[in-house]
Every structure is written in C-alpha cells, then in structure tokens.
Design a protein around this motif. Structure first.
Motif, PDB file in Angstrom:
ATOM      1  N   GLU A 186     -21.504   9.516 -17.476  1.00 22.45           N
ATOM      2  CA  GLU A 186     -22.827   9.103 -16.993  1.00 22.45           C
ATOM      3  C   GLU A 186     -22.904   7.587 -16.885  1.00 22.45           C
ATOM      4  OE1 GLU A 186     -27.303  10.241 -18.300  1.00 22.45           O
ATOM      5  OE2 GLU A 186     -26.191   8.978 -19.722  1.00 22.45           O
ATOM      6  N   THR A 205     -22.281  11.474 -13.094  1.00 22.56           N
ATOM      7  CA  THR A 205     -23.688  11.380 -12.729  1.00 22.56           C
ATOM      8  C   THR A 205     -24.230  10.017 -13.129  1.00 22.56           C
ATOM      9  OG1 THR A 205     -25.793  12.586 -12.799  1.00 22.56           O
ATOM     10  CG2 THR A 205     -24.610  12.312 -14.889  1.00 22.56           C
ATOM     11  N   PHE A 228     -28.279   7.785  -8.797  1.00 14.23           N
ATOM     12  CA  PHE A 228     -26.878   8.098  -9.063  1.00 14.23           C
ATOM     13  C   PHE A 228     -26.108   6.795  -9.181  1.00 14.23           C
ATOM     14  CE2 PHE A 228     -22.576   8.946  -7.338  1.00 14.23           C
ATOM     15  CZ  PHE A 228     -22.131   9.834  -8.310  1.00 14.23           C
ATOM     16  N   ALA A 276     -19.604  15.643  -8.683  1.00 16.44           N
ATOM     17  CA  ALA A 276     -20.654  14.623  -8.707  1.00 16.44           C
ATOM     18  C   ALA A 276     -22.004  15.310  -8.808  1.00 16.44           C
ATOM     19  CB  ALA A 276     -20.600  13.765  -7.450  1.00 16.44           C
ATOM     20  N   ALA A 277     -22.783  14.956  -9.826  1.00 17.02           N
ATOM     21  CA  ALA A 277     -24.167  15.398  -9.926  1.00 17.02           C
ATOM     22  C   ALA A 277     -25.022  14.253  -9.400  1.00 17.02           C
ATOM     23  CB  ALA A 277     -24.522  15.739 -11.369  1.00 17.02           C
ATOM     24  N   VAL A 278     -25.311  14.299  -8.113  1.00 15.36           N
ATOM     25  CA  VAL A 278     -25.989  13.189  -7.443  1.00 15.36           C
ATOM     26  C   VAL A 278     -27.488  13.347  -7.681  1.00 15.36           C
ATOM     27  CG1 VAL A 278     -26.240  11.901  -5.288  1.00 15.36           C
ATOM     28  CG2 VAL A 278     -24.138  13.196  -5.732  1.00 15.36           C
ATOM     29  N   ASN A 279     -27.979  12.648  -8.686  1.00 15.26           N
ATOM     30  CA  ASN A 279     -29.346  12.817  -9.158  1.00 15.26           C
ATOM     31  C   ASN A 279     -30.352  11.939  -8.437  1.00 15.26           C
ATOM     32  OD1 ASN A 279     -27.721  10.850 -10.703  1.00 15.26           O
ATOM     33  ND2 ASN A 279     -29.711  10.281 -11.573  1.00 15.26           N
ATOM     34  N   ARG A 326     -19.793  18.036  -4.726  1.00 18.57           N
ATOM     35  CA  ARG A 326     -21.040  17.309  -4.916  1.00 18.57           C
ATOM     36  C   ARG A 326     -22.215  18.288  -5.033  1.00 18.57           C
ATOM     37  NH1 ARG A 326     -17.359  14.950  -2.945  1.00 18.57           N
ATOM     38  NH2 ARG A 326     -17.217  16.585  -1.370  1.00 18.57           N
ATOM     39  N   ARG A 372     -28.495  18.195 -12.605  1.00 15.65           N
ATOM     40  CA  ARG A 372     -27.327  17.989 -13.469  1.00 15.65           C
ATOM     41  C   ARG A 372     -26.895  19.291 -14.140  1.00 15.65           C
ATOM     42  NH1 ARG A 372     -26.986  13.582 -18.332  1.00 15.65           N
ATOM     43  NH2 ARG A 372     -27.607  12.247 -16.592  1.00 15.65           N
TER      44      ARG A 372
END
Length: 241
Positions: free
Chosen positions: A14, A50, A56, A90-93, A110, A173
C-alpha cells in the motif's frame, strides 16, 4: 511510506503518502522494489498493489520528476512489479495518473473502484513515457484507447476503462484481495508461463525461455497433483515445482 503485510500467502503493498496523493518520488520507487522483493522472498503467491486514502497514485512527485535519478528509479519500480514471479493485482482505489497509470498497467490484473481514473498527460508537461509503457497500454486497452490517452491526453473513467479492457474487474480493495487469494491457490508454474507468453509477444513460439517454461508445467509435480486431485474429487494443493 509503503505499508506491507501478508495474509494467506497474499502480500499487500500500500502506497501511503496521503499528503501527496501517493505520488512517487525516488525514495518511494525504491521502496516499491524493496517491498516486492521482500514479499516474493517471503513466499507470497500473489501481491495486491493499492494506495491509501482516495488516490491510487497521482503520478510522479513534481519535486523530483525532473531530477536525474527519478526516471531510473521509476523504471526499476515498474520492472519489479511487471517482472514479479507471482500474479500482481492492482486495486485501483482512485485516480491513477501518469506514473500511477504506469504502475497499474505494470500489474498483471486491475480491479478498479468507482473513483478510478486513468491518464498519461505527459504531452501537457513536455515529458515522455518509455516505449514499454506505450506498448503495454496499447496491448491492454487497444490502440484507439492508448492513442486517446497518450496523444489526446484524455482521462479515462472506470466504466470506459472496464469496457476497453484496461480494467479487468470492477470492485474495491476487498475484491482485489479476494481475487488474489484465489490466484494464490492456482498452479504457480502455469501462471508464470501464461504471463510470460502474454507479456513477451515478441518471443517466437520456439524461443528457449518460452519452451522451457512450457515444459516445466508439463513435467512438474503440480501437473501430477492436479491429475490426482481431479481423480479424488478434491481441490489441488500446488507448490510451484
């Protein structure tokens, strides 16, 4: 700062610079390399990347992007993610702009939340991304979308990114972690071969590295385990050998 943790053979990386919307500087790029290396050495079977807060990664830190060492540090970070021997999700927040988009596409897959936005506005500031980024973006999202992002300086929202293939799944996430947990149970040698064949489309079918990875799957203990598990009606337990 980068926060690193491991749960059920899944590593979580993170980015944690909320005051800079997780922008990348030289130190942060080096921390990415160290974090990926440490997670892989620690035996994780999948990694989720993330950002903390609502972004992100907002891109390169403008305090360092024009310095001599930044470009090399960024490329090293991207190579560490793209070259990881385990699946990286990828946790594109939130917004993934410039180097943030580069980091997202360096991952194998992603998952994007409703606030995710992608863009590479280098033409607005007189910089350029490396050829790998250009080709990777086109490979994932198609030539038209890549041109819109790179030449038209468009920002692509999450729904269009999903429709064009830049985003694989919509979610948060927790969804990315759940997917990574599933990936961690799959045959590592097969995943590694599949990623190599997909990522290195410049390799001929008879390339020694590609052939070796292919044969490793067929000659592995995991192939036998998959066969035995199927006959026994149970879930296989793969060890990557």
């Amino acid at each position: 700062m980068i926060n690193v943790s491991t749960t059920d053979a899944v590593g979580l990386l993170e980015l944690d610079r909320p005051d800079r919307r997780n922008a990348l500087d030289v130190a942060q790029c080096r921390r990415i390399v160290e974090a990926v290396t440490g997670l892989v050495d620690g035996g994780v079977r999948a990694i989720v990347v993330t950002g903390s807060g609502s972004s992100f990664c907002s891109g390169a830190d403008f305090g360092e992007v024009y310095t001599d060492g930044f470009r090399d540090a960024l490329h090293a970070a991207l190579r560490s993610v793209a070259g990881a021997p385990v699946p990286v999700v990828a946790a594109v927040n939130g917004p993934a702009i410039g180097a943030g988009t580069q980091l997202a596409i360096a991952c194998d897959l992603r998952v994007a939340a409703p606030g995710a936005v992608f863009g590479v506005p280098t033409a607005r500031i007189g910089l350029a991304v490396d050829p790998w980024t250009v080709r990777r973006l086109a490979q994932l999202s198609g030539g038209g979308t890549a041109r819109a992002i790179l030449v038209g300086c468009d920002r692509i929202g999450v729904d269009l990114a999903h429709a064009r293939g830049l985003v694989d799944r919509l979610g948060e996430r927790a969804d990315a972690l759940a997917w990574a947990t599933e990936l961690a149970t799959l045959a590592p040698l097969t995943l590694r071969y599949n990623a190599l064949a997909l990522d290195r489309d410049d390799l001929a079918d008879d390339d020694p590295a590609l052939l070796a990875a292919f044969e490793d799957c067929w000659n592995s203990d995991d192939r036998h385990e998959g066969q035995q598990a199927r006959l026994a009606g149970r879930s296989p337990i793969f060890h990557g050998r």
